[in-house]
Design a protein around this motif. Structure first.
Motif, mmCIF file in Angstrom:
data_model
loop_
_atom_site.group_PDB
_atom_site.id
_atom_site.type_symbol
_atom_site.label_atom_id
_atom_site.label_comp_id
_atom_site.label_asym_id
_atom_site.label_seq_id
_atom_site.Cartn_x
_atom_site.Cartn_y
_atom_site.Cartn_z
ATOM 1 N N ILE A 1 1.379 5.511 12.013
ATOM 2 C CA ILE A 1 0.872 4.776 10.850
ATOM 3 C C ILE A 1 0.397 5.753 9.766
ATOM 4 N N THR A 2 1.225 6.770 9.527
ATOM 5 C CA THR A 2 0.964 7.699 8.415
ATOM 6 C C THR A 2 1.543 7.098 7.135
ATOM 7 N N ARG B 1 6.692 3.938 8.181
ATOM 8 C CA ARG B 1 7.941 3.920 7.433
ATOM 9 C C ARG B 1 9.025 4.479 8.345
ATOM 10 N N ASP C 1 8.830 -1.772 13.497
ATOM 11 C CA ASP C 1 8.778 -2.733 12.385
ATOM 12 C C ASP C 1 9.533 -2.202 11.178
ATOM 13 N N HIS D 1 10.299 -5.611 9.301
ATOM 14 C CA HIS D 1 9.288 -5.127 8.351
ATOM 15 C C HIS D 1 8.315 -6.259 7.965
ATOM 16 N N LEU E 1 -4.733 8.598 10.840
ATOM 17 C CA LEU E 1 -5.961 7.801 11.036
ATOM 18 C C LEU E 1 -6.559 7.446 9.669
ATOM 19 N N GLY E 2 -5.744 6.748 8.851
ATOM 20 C CA GLY E 2 -6.224 6.283 7.548
ATOM 21 C C GLY E 2 -6.855 4.909 7.694
ATOM 22 N N ARG E 3 -6.768 4.125 6.605
ATOM 23 C CA ARG E 3 -7.360 2.774 6.629
ATOM 24 C C ARG E 3 -6.811 1.948 7.780
ATOM 25 N N ILE E 4 -5.472 1.927 7.929
ATOM 26 C CA ILE E 4 -4.873 1.086 8.973
ATOM 27 C C ILE E 4 -5.025 1.744 10.349
ATOM 28 N N GLY F 1 6.464 14.149 2.561
ATOM 29 C CA GLY F 1 5.502 14.906 3.369
ATOM 30 C C GLY F 1 5.515 14.557 4.846
ATOM 31 N N VAL G 1 0.829 -1.213 0.000
ATOM 32 C CA VAL G 1 0.000 0.000 0.000
ATOM 33 C C VAL G 1 0.862 1.262 0.000
ATOM 34 N N ARG H 1 -3.386 15.573 9.154
ATOM 35 C CA ARG H 1 -3.490 16.975 8.717
ATOM 36 C C ARG H 1 -4.933 17.456 8.770
ATOM 37 N N ARG H 2 -5.844 16.559 8.416
ATOM 38 C CA ARG H 2 -7.265 16.920 8.445
ATOM 39 C C ARG H 2 -8.013 15.962 9.368
ATOM 40 N N VAL I 1 4.890 1.448 12.739
ATOM 41 C CA VAL I 1 4.594 0.433 11.715
ATOM 42 C C VAL I 1 4.376 1.109 10.355
#
Ligand code: NDP
Length: 319
Positions: A206-207, A236, A260, A283, A156-159, A212, A77, A179-180, A234
């Protein structure tokens, strides 16, 4: 010889995935070439698609070496190593594998939090070296409570949302930074990461990776997390200033870390090997049979959809 689309593999993939691609397409693997530069110079123009991964990526240079490329199908992803601007400029479609890995990456984020807080790996080492059975041995050091503690989620995305749902089961108090604010999310948004770190007992990163978010977690954030706070990454390695993190851990300015991902994988700062309050993983957040199979299926299905003239199942958002 097959006369269908020609597909180039950017690196070693799961054997079952390679076998499926070999059955369906005329396949060549870059890692099997003695001189990949000469191979691409001679044959780069013959490939219709590139199968790569979040780790191997597709740089602007690689895309330029494939002048007839129409499609990139990536396993993973993360988009930080895919030059989406270069793909868009050439009208190349890019598929990736979001969502199917949410469960396992979230599970591993929670596992790292529990491990470092409850000293699971450290206790395992204690038992294995026979220390438990040593007469007069001081008792194993106390861990820290996870249930009902404060969890800050960075991204706070999908993961990230999947992690939050898991943490709800532990009755954690949850807030997040991005950010939003996320519409309809039941958790409180914290616009300043440093304030989230100050509040949190556990900070899970978990961004997305890439420019960015580079060094979003820096010395100031680590000091706000403080000597009782734990960092879990977890996402990058690039999202955390690794030198600052090592320094904070060595100087005990934060309580511990579960990692990780690293800045220069597979290289891990050797100073971390000396620390008991750090859990280090290679990883593996998405690395279960079920999830890796689902990711492989998505790579194949995105490719098949493209060559059948259908919309991709999951197209990467192009800039
Ligand atoms: P999403 O795109 O759904 O979520 C990314 C989140 O990061 C969003 O909440 C976004 O919010 C936030 N974000 C992006 N930029 C910033 C910024 N500058 N500051 C603060 N927050 C930011 O991605 P996923 O949840 O699907 O995946 C997240 C990442 O996890 C992947 O990009 C990948 O790198 C990593 N990953 C790691 C794995 C591993 O093996 N360890 C496996 C799978 C994924 P907003 O845009 O509002 O800021």
């Amino acid at each position: 010889m097959k006369s269908g689309p020609r597909v180039l593999l950017a690196g070693r993939m799961m054997p079952a995935l390679e076998a499926r691609l070999r059955a369906d397409y005329e396949l060549a693997s870059l890692v099997e070439q003695a001189d990949s530069g000469a191979f691409l110079a001679a044959q780069g123009g013959t490939f219709d698609a590139l199968v790569t991964s979040a780790v191997y990526g597709a740089s602007a240079e690689r895309i330029a070496q494939l002048p007839n490329l129409k499609m990139i199908s990536s396993f993973g992803v993360g988009l930080d190593r895919l030059d989406l601007a270069a793909a868009r400029a050439r009208g190349i479609a890019v598929g990736y594998t979001p969502d199917v890995l949410n469960d396992c990456v979230a599970d591993l984020g929670i596992a790292l939090m529990l491990d470092v807080a409850r000293r699971v790996s450290e206790a395992d080492r204690f038992v294995r070296r026979g220390a438990w059975a040593v007469p007069g041995q001081a008792s194993f050091p106390l861990g820290r409570k996870v249930s009902r503690a404060r969890l800050g989620i960075v991204g706070l995305g999908r993961i990230g949302q999947t992690i939050a749902k898991r943490a709800t089961g532990f009755e954690m108090d949850i807030r997040y930074h991005s950010r939003r604010p996320v519409a309809d999310a039941p958790w409180r948004h914290e616009p300043a990461l440093v304030e989230l770190a100050r509040w949190a007992d556990y900070l899970i990163v978990i961004t997305a990776g890439g420019a960015g978010t580079r060094h979003l977690v820096n010395t100031e954030v680590l000091d706000a997390l403080g000597p009782d706070g734990f960092l879990i990454n977890v996402a990058r390695g690039s999202v955390v200033d690794e030198a600052a993190l090592v320094k904070a851990l060595v100087e005990r300015r934060i309580a511990g870390a579960g990692l990780d991902v690293f800045d220069s994988e597979p290289n891990v700062p050797p100073a971390l090997f000396e620390l008991e309050n750090v859990v280090l993983l290679p990883h593996v957040a998405s690395a279960t049979r079920e999830t890796r199979q689902a990711m492989a299926d998505r790579v194949v299905d995105n490719l098949a959809a493209f060559f059948a003239g259908r919309a991709l199942l999951s197209a990467a958002p192009l800039p």
